[in-house]
Design a protein around this motif. Structure first.
Motif, short mmCIF file in Angstrom:
data_model
loop_
_atom_site.label_atom_id
_atom_site.label_comp_id
_atom_site.label_asym_id
_atom_site.label_seq_id
_atom_site.Cartn_x
_atom_site.Cartn_y
_atom_site.Cartn_z
N MET A 231 0.95 -1.12 -0.06
CA MET A 231 0.36 -0.10 0.53
C MET A 231 1.23 1.72 -0.25
SD MET A 231 -3.24 -0.97 -0.58
CE MET A 231 -3.80 0.74 0.36
N GLU A 232 1.84 1.54 1.12
CA GLU A 232 2.89 2.05 0.84
C GLU A 232 3.30 2.61 -0.74
OE1 GLU A 232 6.76 4.00 3.18
OE2 GLU A 232 6.29 2.03 3.30
N ARG B 230 2.25 1.62 -3.35
CA ARG B 230 1.20 2.09 -4.69
C ARG B 230 0.55 3.62 -3.93
NH1 ARG B 230 -4.92 0.31 -5.10
NH2 ARG B 230 -5.59 0.64 -7.00
N GLN B 231 1.09 3.88 -2.83
CA GLN B 231 0.54 5.72 -2.59
C GLN B 231 1.38 5.86 -3.60
OE1 GLN B 231 0.34 5.48 1.65
NE2 GLN B 231 -2.29 4.84 1.53
N LYS B 232 2.74 6.01 -3.21
CA LYS B 232 3.98 7.19 -3.45
C LYS B 232 4.23 6.48 -5.21
CE LYS B 232 6.91 6.07 0.68
NZ LYS B 232 7.32 7.69 0.99
N GLY C 225 1.49 5.42 -8.06
CA GLY C 225 0.03 5.63 -7.82
C GLY C 225 0.35 3.94 -8.99
N CYS D 232 2.15 -3.36 -7.50
CA CYS D 232 3.74 -3.35 -6.66
C CYS D 232 4.29 -4.80 -5.79
CB CYS D 232 3.16 -2.22 -5.56
SG CYS D 232 2.18 -0.28 -6.67
N SER E 52 1.53 5.52 -14.99
CA SER E 52 0.58 4.65 -13.94
C SER E 52 -0.43 4.83 -14.30
CB SER E 52 0.61 6.17 -12.63
OG SER E 52 0.11 6.24 -11.71
#
Length: 324
Positions: A23-24, A26-28, A30, A36, A148
């Protein structure tokens, strides 16, 4: 060597990746969830290496998408507080679905913001400039967004208006869905006039006028000679004109051309809110009411995908090509 490689693959498959780390990442970046997870597996759980891996593979994929046609997209405008600086931009993508998404909208807004602060000379200069939204150039930022968002994206054009100390007002109008956009500059003699609600409303009304009536020029004198010549050539070639006596053809054609071109001149158009008066008459009326001289200094009208010929896709052939 082959045995060691197979052992490494088996080790990667057995490695467990923390969902929080996925998740981290993915957030960084996109990137998608599976991309990921795969990047973390390839990087032995290293977040930094996984980011680098996604960037490299993403840019490669983005370059492959670079040949795809971009006819959909978004027209967006930004007027800085006080109405003295304005930007309008058109950014294209492949599908309407992506154009309506938050990621694409954020990209377009960020690009408009960069233009407002940089005031680039042209599109090439803008794309080559350093990006404030990502490492590298603005083009690098767009390329990373392609990776992305997973569609080809192109920055097609922009307009940047700055009053540069002149008294006046900037305004814009974006039609629902971002398909048509207008950016306008009104000039006044006294700066106080520009801040009056009636003048701000006038600017908005003129934006809507230009959007709906497809104005191209402010006044008749702005029409280029080659445009007039082309319209005359077309009218002269029509069958009904050819059947007229030669001595009256010129006069008839001149009248037709004048009428056709007047429909593309803002000041000569009938005002959309009151067709009984022209835009020129409206400006004269408002100038008298404000005790000032209000004129249209310039405007820009964008239609999404205008001039881009849409390819006719054969989906059966496309599927077969991908299978091959």
């Amino acid at each position: 060597k082959i045995i060691i490689l197979n052992q490494d693959r088996k080790k990667n498959k057995q490695m467990k990746i923390d969902a929080k780390l996925v998740m981290e990442l993915r957030q960084k970046t996109g990137a998608g969830m599976m991309d990921c997870k795969k990047a973390l597996l390839e990087s032995n759980g290293s977040l930094e290496n996984a980011i680098d891996h996604l960037r490299k593979t993403g840019i490669t994929k983005a370059e492959k998408k670079g040949t795809r046609q971009t006819k959909e997209g978004l027209i967006y405008s930004y007027i800085h507080a006080g109405g003295r600086l304005g930007v309008m931009i058109e950014v294209n993508c492949e599908t309407d679905f992506v154009a309506k998404g938050d990621a694409f909208t954020a990209l377009v807004q960020n690009l408009a913001s960069e233009i407002s602060t940089k005031a680039p000379a042209d599109l090439d200069a803008f794309l080559a400039s350093d990006s404030s939204n990502a490492s590298g150039s603005v083009q690098d930022y767009v390329t990373e967004s392609i990776a992305s968002i997973k569609e080809n994206i192109s920055v097609r054009r922009f307009a940047h208006y700055n009053l540069d100390g002149k008294p006046g007002l900037l305004s814009s109008y974006i039609h629902t869905g971002g398909k048509i956009g207008v950016l306008i500059e009104l000039s006044v003699t006294n700066e106080a006039t520009a801040s009056k609600p009636e003048v701000k409303q006038l600017a908005k009304d003129l934006c809507m006028q230009i959007a709906s009536a497809a104005a191209e020029y402010i006044q008749t004198e702005d029409i280029p000679a080659d445009v007039r010549a082309e319209e005359k050539r077309i009218e002269m070639g029509k069958e009904d004109i050819q059947s007229k006596p030669e001595e009256v053809r010129e006069k008839i054609v001149e009248g037709r051309v004048a009428k056709l071109l007047s429909q593309r001149v803002l000041l000569e158009q009938a005002f959309i809110k009151d067709p009984a008066q022209t835009v020129a008459e409206l400006l004269k009326e408002q100038s008298g009411a404000m005790g000032d001289t209000i004129t249209v200094a310039r405007f820009q009208r964008y239609v999404l995908g205008e001039g881009i010929e849409k390819k006719q896709e054969n989906f059966a052939e496309e599927v077969m090509a991908q299978l091959k």
